[in-house]
Each structure stands twice: as structure tokens, then as C-alpha cells.
Design an enzyme around this catalytic site. Structure first.
Site, PDB file in Angstrom:
ATOM      1  N   SER A 120       0.825  -1.210   0.000  1.00 35.85           N
ATOM      2  CA  SER A 120       0.000   0.000   0.000  1.00 35.85           C
ATOM      3  C   SER A 120       0.857   1.257   0.000  1.00 35.85           C
ATOM      4  O   SER A 120       1.893   1.314   0.642  1.00 35.85           O
ATOM      5  CB  SER A 120      -0.916   0.034   1.221  1.00 35.85           C
ATOM      6  OG  SER A 120      -1.688   1.224   1.197  1.00 35.85           O
ATOM      7  N   LYS A 176      -4.831  -6.454   3.492  1.00 32.42           N
ATOM      8  CA  LYS A 176      -4.760  -5.368   2.514  1.00 32.42           C
ATOM      9  C   LYS A 176      -6.160  -5.016   2.027  1.00 32.42           C
ATOM     10  O   LYS A 176      -6.492  -3.842   1.825  1.00 32.42           O
ATOM     11  CB  LYS A 176      -3.888  -5.775   1.321  1.00 32.42           C
ATOM     12  CG  LYS A 176      -3.875  -4.760   0.165  1.00 32.42           C
ATOM     13  CD  LYS A 176      -3.385  -3.363   0.581  1.00 32.42           C
ATOM     14  CE  LYS A 176      -3.070  -2.470  -0.573  1.00 32.42           C
ATOM     15  NZ  LYS A 176      -4.214  -1.932  -1.334  1.00 32.42           N
ATOM     16  N   HIS A 196      -7.710  -3.004   4.632  1.00 33.15           N
ATOM     17  CA  HIS A 196      -7.088  -1.663   4.534  1.00 33.15           C
ATOM     18  C   HIS A 196      -7.834  -0.835   3.496  1.00 33.15           C
ATOM     19  O   HIS A 196      -8.209   0.322   3.736  1.00 33.15           O
ATOM     20  CB  HIS A 196      -5.615  -1.784   4.142  1.00 33.15           C
ATOM     21  CG  HIS A 196      -5.025  -0.504   3.636  1.00 33.15           C
ATOM     22  ND1 HIS A 196      -5.187  -0.062   2.326  1.00 33.15           N
ATOM     23  CD2 HIS A 196      -4.303   0.456   4.259  1.00 33.15           C
ATOM     24  CE1 HIS A 196      -4.589   1.116   2.182  1.00 33.15           C
ATOM     25  NE2 HIS A 196      -4.050   1.440   3.336  1.00 33.15           N
ATOM     26  N   ASN A 197      -8.089  -1.419   2.344  1.00 38.06           N
ATOM     27  CA  ASN A 197      -8.770  -0.683   1.276  1.00 38.06           C
ATOM     28  C   ASN A 197     -10.207  -0.346   1.633  1.00 38.06           C
ATOM     29  O   ASN A 197     -10.710   0.725   1.290  1.00 38.06           O
ATOM     30  CB  ASN A 197      -8.698  -1.469  -0.030  1.00 38.06           C
ATOM     31  CG  ASN A 197      -7.356  -1.282  -0.715  1.00 38.06           C
ATOM     32  OD1 ASN A 197      -6.322  -1.160  -0.050  1.00 38.06           O
ATOM     33  ND2 ASN A 197      -7.367  -1.229  -2.037  1.00 38.06           N
ATOM     34  N   GLU A 255      -9.984   2.536   3.788  1.00 36.70           N
ATOM     35  CA  GLU A 255      -9.611   3.654   2.901  1.00 36.70           C
ATOM     36  C   GLU A 255     -10.845   4.244   2.234  1.00 36.70           C
ATOM     37  O   GLU A 255     -11.057   5.462   2.202  1.00 36.70           O
ATOM     38  CB  GLU A 255      -8.640   3.120   1.856  1.00 36.70           C
ATOM     39  CG  GLU A 255      -8.232   4.035   0.743  1.00 36.70           C
ATOM     40  CD  GLU A 255      -7.464   3.265  -0.331  1.00 36.70           C
ATOM     41  OE1 GLU A 255      -6.414   2.678  -0.006  1.00 36.70           O
ATOM     42  OE2 GLU A 255      -7.925   3.232  -1.487  1.00 36.70           O
TER      43      GLU A 255
HETATM   44  C1  6PG Z   1      -3.141   1.429  -1.903  1.00 35.87           C
HETATM   45  C2  6PG Z   1      -4.418   1.684  -2.682  1.00 35.87           C
HETATM   46  C3  6PG Z   1      -4.464   0.928  -4.003  1.00 35.87           C
HETATM   47  C4  6PG Z   1      -5.876   0.991  -4.603  1.00 35.87           C
HETATM   48  C5  6PG Z   1      -5.939   1.865  -5.818  1.00 35.87           C
HETATM   49  C6  6PG Z   1      -7.319   1.804  -6.469  1.00 35.87           C
HETATM   50  O1  6PG Z   1      -3.248   0.864  -0.807  1.00 35.87           O
HETATM   51  O2  6PG Z   1      -2.091   1.824  -2.424  1.00 35.87           O
HETATM   52  O3  6PG Z   1      -5.491   1.180  -1.879  1.00 35.87           O
HETATM   53  O4  6PG Z   1      -4.087  -0.417  -3.759  1.00 35.87           O
HETATM   54  O5  6PG Z   1      -6.250  -0.243  -5.045  1.00 35.87           O
HETATM   55  O6  6PG Z   1      -5.617   3.137  -5.403  1.00 35.87           O
HETATM   56  O7  6PG Z   1      -8.298   1.965  -5.508  1.00 35.87           O
HETATM   57  P1  6PG Z   1      -9.865   2.008  -5.924  1.00 35.87           P
HETATM   58  O8  6PG Z   1     -10.452   0.718  -5.412  1.00 35.87           O
HETATM   59  O9  6PG Z   1     -10.395   3.228  -5.244  1.00 35.87           O
HETATM   60  O10 6PG Z   1      -9.974   2.086  -7.420  1.00 35.87           O
END
Ligand code: 6PG
Length: 486
Positions: free
Chosen positions: A134, A188, A191-192, A195
Site C-alpha cells: 500500500s 490489505k 485496509h482498502n 480507505e
Molecule cells: C493502496 C491503494 C491501491 C488501490 C488503488 C485503487 O493501498 O495503495 O489502496 O491499492 O487499489 O488506489 O483503488 P480504488 O479501489 O479506489 O480504485
């Protein structure tokens, strides 16, 4: 390939798009690393080695050459778009590698794919590691947060290499062995999901301030920059201030006003919610963030609904500074809920898949390098260090005090948004979750009654053990049911 053809690289990267190239450059910049590089098309490899001769890359034109250029145990990180391409590269590397070697998938793979792949590759004697990486392109180059799964054996070799390139927070590298097989990609994924929630909450805060106070994007950027000096300090708050400051060169307008208001998503947020539904974990803030992106991307429905009536009064706040402070507090409280829900999903996933995931370690490696990095993660690390068995992050003393302080403002903001007809799905759902979690009685009792009425699904009672059913179509007496309440 080097003239000697000798195996001289201790680490290799397959897939040299921006993320892969940046990761390779990061690896090469660290003492003790010699980096082998390979890309399906030679042009990419040639560009990388031409533009960065200082990196001392060991390039190869075939996977065979690539494998031969790696010292044993051969260790290669795959940095290709998650999906079928990953399987193709894995197959090639399995062909070229030997037992004891290590294949790392550094893409955003779905953790169940990683569990499948790890099992299949392990049968060949080769180690397979799914590693969440990430921090985007900048993180790959200067220090990401890295979440590797896989075997302890692989970690022995891989750990020191990943520690050499990870971001550093509080003097510690932002990488840890998350757990076996798919644990790294699972974390991960969560994490997203967090996010997505974080981004949605910040977007809602912007929208409320913009529409309630009439401040310009640049003025709101100043507000966010101020917030970034306190408990909300984070990468996402920082970059949002930059986005809001940006002026569109073509029109002279704030860039955010000319960007089409339809949010994309590559899928990791959706995976987080789908997985939480399977695990029975309420991640309402994360889910509302995913759905908000879906709703924004329904232009036909939005156009059709545009004429639907809303409040007939214009939304203006009396005291701008007080309202902005309310929004700041509501944002912090909602953020606490989103992270609390994310960690609940990690706990549930670990139980379901047999992973020994240390929540405190995850919080600590998220303090730097990753997209959700924030000063606030120090508080989460401390909370789990003080109480590793914490059942809900929001109940930790620091966070309990924070939501206690913030809850009046949080409620005022949710009320104001509802009365103004401003959508605040993440703020509102986080408050509803908070009130649901702390309620001493929930209307789930009514639902159990409804289910028993139409489906004889039975219910339990508060005043005695057992499982019960009411004979709704008969004399409505209650009988004890032999089965379990389902
Ligand atoms: C990270 C980000 C990355 C993410 C992209 C697209 O941890 O660096 O989470 O892995 O997948 O930025 O994110 P979207 O799902 O918003 O398109």
C-alpha cells in the site's frame, strides 16, 4: 542478463509498469540488494535500465534467464494487474523455479485466490506469498506499507528484504508477517475498505462545509490543513487539501468543480463488504462508502430523481466556525467507527481462516507508507498493546473518551445534514452503528417475532433458557421448540 550469466541477484521483480518499476528502484536503492528485472515486453525493461543505470539492475529477456539470474532461494515479486495475468506469471515462475524458492504476488489479489494459489504452489515445494503493498506509486518508490502472508519459512528470507524497502514509522519498518496463506491480501483488502470509508467521510465533511458555509474549495483546503495539525492528521486529509487547492488551468475554476462527480472503484472496497457479509461483521461505514460510489455512478437514475422534492429552506449555518468544528468532531468519531469495524473484520477473518493476526502489529504497520496512514494509528497501536483482546476498538479508553467528546457534535451534524437534504451516508450510518452497538435493547426482538410468525423460525427469551415458538395460527400459546433458534 549479465555477461557472466551467474546468479547474482538476491531479489527479482516481474512486471515493470509504474508500480513494479518503482518497487524495483526502491529495492535497488537499498544496501545489499541486487535486483533482477523482467517484463513480458522488453521495451519496458529497456526503458527502466536505461533511465536508471545507477540501480545496477540485472535485466532478462526471458523468465528462464530471469530465474537463472537469481541466487537461491530465488525470490521474485510479481507486480502485474491482479487477475488472470497473475496466474500466467505464477505458472511461468513455477516452471522455472525450484523447491525452496519464493514467489510473491504484490498485486491487489482477492485473498481467496491467494489461498488457492498458495496451496497449489506449495505442492511444488515452492513458497507462495500474497503481499498487500500500500502507498501507490510514491509508496512503492519511497517506502510502502507491506502486508505479506505466506509461510514462516518464506518470511525468513523475504522479511529482511521487505524491511529494507518499507516505510518507517516511529523507527519501525511498516511490514510484518501478517499470517499464513491469504492473510496478507485479506488485511490489505480490509485496509482498502477502511480507505474507502475514510475517503467518503472526508468527502462528506467537504460537502457539508461547502454547502453549509459557502466556503470555496481553497478555503476548505485551509480548514483541512488546520485539521491536519491535530488528531485528524493523515495522508488522506493532507492530499484532500491539495486536491481542493488545485485550480483547473483550462477554466480557471477549482479543479474539484470540473471533475465529474462519479466515483470509480477497482473492487477492493466491494470485496471488503462482500467478505464482511459472509463473516457476519457489520462494516456499515465501509459499506456506505462503497454504495456511495455506486450511487454516484448512476447518472440516469440521478437525472430522473433530480426533480424529487427536498427541503424547501436554504441550508445556511448561523455560526460557521462552530459548524466546522462540529464537522471535524463528527469526522473523527465516524473515522473511529470505520477503523473499529475494519479491525472487527480482521478478527473475524482470522477466526474463520485460522490466521494468528496480531491487530496491534497491523495498526503499527499502517502508521506509515499506506494510504490510510495517520497519526491516529498510533492510538490504535497503543489500544491493542494495552489490551490485545479488545473486543471493540471503540470501547478502548482513548476512543471511548473521543466519541464521548464528539457525540453531541456528531448528532448535530447528522441532524443538520438530514434537515438540509445533504447526503451523509457514512456519517449517518456510523452514528447508527454506534447507537446500535451501545443500545441495551434492540428492535431485533420484533424481527424475531416476525420471523417466528411467518416462518416458525423460533426465538429465545430474556428470562429463561431454551428456544420457543408461538402457535400464531392456532391458540397462540408458546411452546418450547426442540430445535435451535435459526
Ligand atoms: C493502496 C491503494 C491501491 C488501490 C488503488 C485503487 O493501498 O495503495 O489502496 O491499492 O487499489 O488506489 O483503488 P480504488 O479501489 O479506489 O480504485
Amino acid at each position: 542478463m549479465s555477461e557472466s550469466g551467474a546468479a547474482q541477484a538476491n531479489i527479482g521483480v516481474v512486471g515493470l509498469a509504474v508500480m513494479g518499476s518503482n518497487l524495483a528502484r526502491n529495492l535497488a536503492s537499498r544496501e545489499g540488494n541486487t535486483v533482477a528485472v523482467y517484463n513480458r515486453t522488453w521495451e519496458r525493461t529497456d526503458t527502466l535500465i536505461t533511465e536508471h543505470p545507477e540501480a545496477g539492475f540485472v535485466p532478462s529477456k526471458t523468465i528462464g534467464e530471469f530465474a537463472a539470474s537469481l541466487a537461491k532461494p530465488r525470490t521474485a515479486i510479481i507486480m502485474v494487474q491482479a487477475g488472470r495475468g497473475t496466474d500466467a506469471v505464477i505458472d511461468q515462475l513455477v516452471e522455472a523455479f525450484e523447491p525452496g524458492d519464493i514467489i510473491v504476488d504484490g498485486g491487489n489479489a482477492l485473498f481467496t485466490d491467494t489461498i488457492r494459489r498458495e496451496k497449489a504452489v506449495r505442492e511444488t515445494g515452492i513458497n507462495f506469498v500474497g503481499a498487500g503493498i500500500s502507498g501507490g506509486e510514491e509508496g512503492a518508490l519511497n517506502g510502502p506499507s507491506i502486508m505479506p502472508g505466506g509461510s514462516k519459512e518464506a518470511w525468513q528470507t523475504l522479511g529482511p528484504i521487505l524491511k529494507s524497502i518499507a516505510a518507517i514509522a516511529e523507527g519501525e519498518p511498516c511490514v510484518t508477517h501478517v499470517g499464513t496463506d491469504g492473510a496478507g491480501h485479506f488485511v490489505k483488502m480490509v485496509h482498502n475498505g477502511i480507505e474507502y470509508a475514510d475517503m467518503q467521510l472526508i468527502a462528506e465533511a467537504y460537502d457539508l462545509i461547502r454547502r453549509g458555509t459557502g466556503k470555496s474549495p481553497a478555503e476548505i483546503a485551509d480548514v483541512f490543513a488546520e485539521w491536519n495539525k491535530g488528531e485528524l492528521e493523515s495522508y488522506l486529509i493532507e492530499i484532500t487539501a491539495e486536491v481542493l487547492r488545485q485550480v483547473d488551468a483550462e477554466t480557471g475554476k477549482p479543479l474539484v468543480d470540473v471533475i465529474l462527480d462519479q466515483a470509480g472503484a477497482k473492487g477492493t472496497g466491494a470485496w471488503t463488504v462482500q467478505t464482511a457479509l459472509d463473516l457476519g461483521v457489520p462494516v456499515s461505514g465501509i459499506a456506505e462508502a462503497v454504495f456511495a460510489r455506486s450511487l454516484s455512478s448512476k447518472p440516469a437514475q440521478r437525472a430522473a430523481a433530480a426533480e424529487l422534492p427536498g427541503p424547501d429552506t436554504e441550508f445556511t449555518v448561523e455560526d460557521t466556525e462552530a459548524f466546522i468544528e462540529d464537522v471535524r468532531q463528527a469526522l473523527y468519531a465516524s473515522k473511529i467507527i470505520a477503523y473499529s469495524q475494519g479491525f472487527d473484520e480482521i478478527v473475524a477473518g482470522a477466526e474463520q481462516y485460522g490466521w494468528d493476526i496480531k491487530k496491534g502489529d497491523i495498526a503499527s504497520i499502517w502508521r506509515g507508507g499506506c494510504i490510510i496512514r495517520a497519526q491516529f494509528l498510533n492510538r490504535i497501536t497503543e489500544a491493542y498493546a494495552a489490551e490485545p483482546g479488545l473486543v471493540a476498538l471503540v470501547t478502548a479508553p482513548y476512543f471511548r473518551d473521543a466519541v464521548t467528546t464528539a457525540q453531541a457534535a456528531w448528532r448535530r451534524v447528522v441532524i443538520a445534514a438530514a434537515e438540509a437534504g445533504i447526503p451523509s451516508p457514512a456519517f449517518s450510518s456510523s452514528l447508527a452503528y454506534y447507537d446500535g452497538l451501545r443500545a441495551d435493547r434492540l428492535p431485533a426482538s420484533v424481527i424475531q417475532g416476525q420471523r417466528d410468525f411467518f416462518g416458525a423460525h423460533t426465538y429465545k427469551r430474556v428470562d429463561k433458557e431454551g428456544t420457543f415458538h408461538t402457535l400464531w395460527s392456532g391458540d397462540r400459546t408458546e411452546i418450547e421448540s426442540a430445535g435451535s433458534s435459526h
